[in-house]
Design a protein around this motif. Structure first.
Motif, PDB file in Angstrom:
ATOM      1  N   ILE A  96       3.892   5.886  -5.545  1.00 47.63           N
ATOM      2  CA  ILE A  96       3.777   5.996  -6.992  1.00 47.63           C
ATOM      3  C   ILE A  96       2.709   7.021  -7.369  1.00 47.63           C
ATOM      4  O   ILE A  96       2.911   7.861  -8.250  1.00 47.63           O
ATOM      5  CB  ILE A  96       3.484   4.625  -7.623  1.00 47.63           C
ATOM      6  CG1 ILE A  96       4.728   3.735  -7.499  1.00 47.63           C
ATOM      7  CG2 ILE A  96       3.055   4.757  -9.077  1.00 47.63           C
ATOM      8  CD1 ILE A  96       4.491   2.286  -7.860  1.00 47.63           C
ATOM      9  N   ALA A  97       1.575   6.972  -6.686  1.00 45.61           N
ATOM     10  CA  ALA A  97       0.493   7.917  -6.960  1.00 45.61           C
ATOM     11  C   ALA A  97       0.926   9.348  -6.655  1.00 45.61           C
ATOM     12  O   ALA A  97       0.649  10.271  -7.426  1.00 45.61           O
ATOM     13  CB  ALA A  97      -0.747   7.551  -6.145  1.00 45.61           C
ATOM     14  N   LEU A  98       1.624   9.531  -5.540  1.00 45.78           N
ATOM     15  CA  LEU A  98       2.084  10.871  -5.175  1.00 45.78           C
ATOM     16  C   LEU A  98       3.141  11.395  -6.146  1.00 45.78           C
ATOM     17  O   LEU A  98       3.150  12.585  -6.485  1.00 45.78           O
ATOM     18  CB  LEU A  98       2.627  10.880  -3.743  1.00 45.78           C
ATOM     19  CG  LEU A  98       1.573  10.716  -2.644  1.00 45.78           C
ATOM     20  CD1 LEU A  98       2.248  10.525  -1.293  1.00 45.78           C
ATOM     21  CD2 LEU A  98       0.635  11.915  -2.619  1.00 45.78           C
ATOM     22  N   GLU A  99       4.022  10.515  -6.608  1.00 46.09           N
ATOM     23  CA  GLU A  99       5.034  10.932  -7.588  1.00 46.09           C
ATOM     24  C   GLU A  99       4.373  11.345  -8.897  1.00 46.09           C
ATOM     25  O   GLU A  99       4.770  12.326  -9.524  1.00 46.09           O
ATOM     26  CB  GLU A  99       6.045   9.807  -7.830  1.00 46.09           C
ATOM     27  CG  GLU A  99       7.006   9.619  -6.670  1.00 46.09           C
ATOM     28  CD  GLU A  99       7.920   8.417  -6.829  1.00 46.09           C
ATOM     29  OE1 GLU A  99       7.624   7.521  -7.660  1.00 46.09           O
ATOM     30  OE2 GLU A  99       8.943   8.376  -6.128  1.00 46.09           O
ATOM     31  N   LYS A 100       3.342  10.606  -9.304  1.00 43.80           N
ATOM     32  CA  LYS A 100       2.615  10.946 -10.525  1.00 43.80           C
ATOM     33  C   LYS A 100       1.923  12.295 -10.369  1.00 43.80           C
ATOM     34  O   LYS A 100       1.992  13.149 -11.259  1.00 43.80           O
ATOM     35  CB  LYS A 100       1.592   9.855 -10.844  1.00 43.80           C
ATOM     36  CG  LYS A 100       0.806  10.106 -12.100  1.00 43.80           C
ATOM     37  CD  LYS A 100      -0.179   8.990 -12.372  1.00 43.80           C
ATOM     38  CE  LYS A 100      -1.005   9.307 -13.606  1.00 43.80           C
ATOM     39  NZ  LYS A 100      -2.014   8.270 -13.871  1.00 43.80           N
ATOM     40  N   GLU A 101       1.267  12.502  -9.230  1.00 38.75           N
ATOM     41  CA  GLU A 101       0.585  13.765  -8.977  1.00 38.75           C
ATOM     42  C   GLU A 101       1.578  14.917  -8.953  1.00 38.75           C
ATOM     43  O   GLU A 101       1.327  15.985  -9.520  1.00 38.75           O
ATOM     44  CB  GLU A 101      -0.175  13.705  -7.652  1.00 38.75           C
ATOM     45  CG  GLU A 101      -0.916  14.986  -7.327  1.00 38.75           C
ATOM     46  CD  GLU A 101      -1.621  14.947  -5.973  1.00 38.75           C
ATOM     47  OE1 GLU A 101      -2.322  15.917  -5.665  1.00 38.75           O
ATOM     48  OE2 GLU A 101      -1.456  13.955  -5.230  1.00 38.75           O
TER      49      GLU A 101
ATOM     50  N   ALA B 234       0.833  -1.199   0.000  1.00 42.52           N
ATOM     51  CA  ALA B 234       0.000   0.000   0.000  1.00 42.52           C
ATOM     52  C   ALA B 234       0.874   1.258   0.000  1.00 42.52           C
ATOM     53  O   ALA B 234       0.561   2.239  -0.675  1.00 42.52           O
ATOM     54  CB  ALA B 234      -0.928  -0.006   1.204  1.00 42.52           C
ATOM     55  N   GLU B 235       1.972   1.200   0.741  1.00 46.38           N
ATOM     56  CA  GLU B 235       2.875   2.354   0.803  1.00 46.38           C
ATOM     57  C   GLU B 235       3.525   2.613  -0.555  1.00 46.38           C
ATOM     58  O   GLU B 235       3.644   3.757  -0.988  1.00 46.38           O
ATOM     59  CB  GLU B 235       3.965   2.146   1.862  1.00 46.38           C
ATOM     60  CG  GLU B 235       3.476   2.144   3.289  1.00 46.38           C
ATOM     61  CD  GLU B 235       2.952   0.781   3.728  1.00 46.38           C
ATOM     62  OE1 GLU B 235       3.176  -0.227   3.022  1.00 46.38           O
ATOM     63  OE2 GLU B 235       2.278   0.741   4.779  1.00 46.38           O
TER      64      GLU B 235
END
Length: 93
Positions: A64-69, A58-59
């Motif tokens: 990955i989601a935060l890096e994309k954002e 989950a981390e």
């Protein structure tokens, strides 16, 4: 020159790669002294139907989601900076 690896080494390498999902496949291959594509191929050959893509925690998914954002926001910021310069140099007509 093509290196030949024993079946035992291949199996141990695949087991090591699958049991260390927190490491990248490239890091594992580098540690073992083989190419990433070679290790990826071994994983697919030894475990038909599976890929070398390992389950992400989950981390890891959140990172990955935060890096994309973050990347998207930086791009939007750059566009706004360029637009600002355009509007300063080209006042309303």
């Amino acid at each position: 020159m093509v290196k030949k690896f024993s079946t035992e080494f291949k199996q141990q390498s695949v087991d090591y790669a699958l049991s260390n999902a927190h490491l990248s496949l490239a890091d594992i291959a580098n540690h073992l002294g083989i190419g990433q594509s070679t290790l990826d191929r071994w994983v697919r050959q030894i475990n038909p139907g599976k890929t070398s893509k390992r389950e992400l925690t989950a981390e890891q998914q959140k990172i990955i989601a935060l890096e994309k954002e973050n990347k998207e926001l930086k791009m939007a910021n750059e566009i706004l900076k360029k637009a600002h310069v355009y509007f300063i140099n080209h006042p309303s007509r």
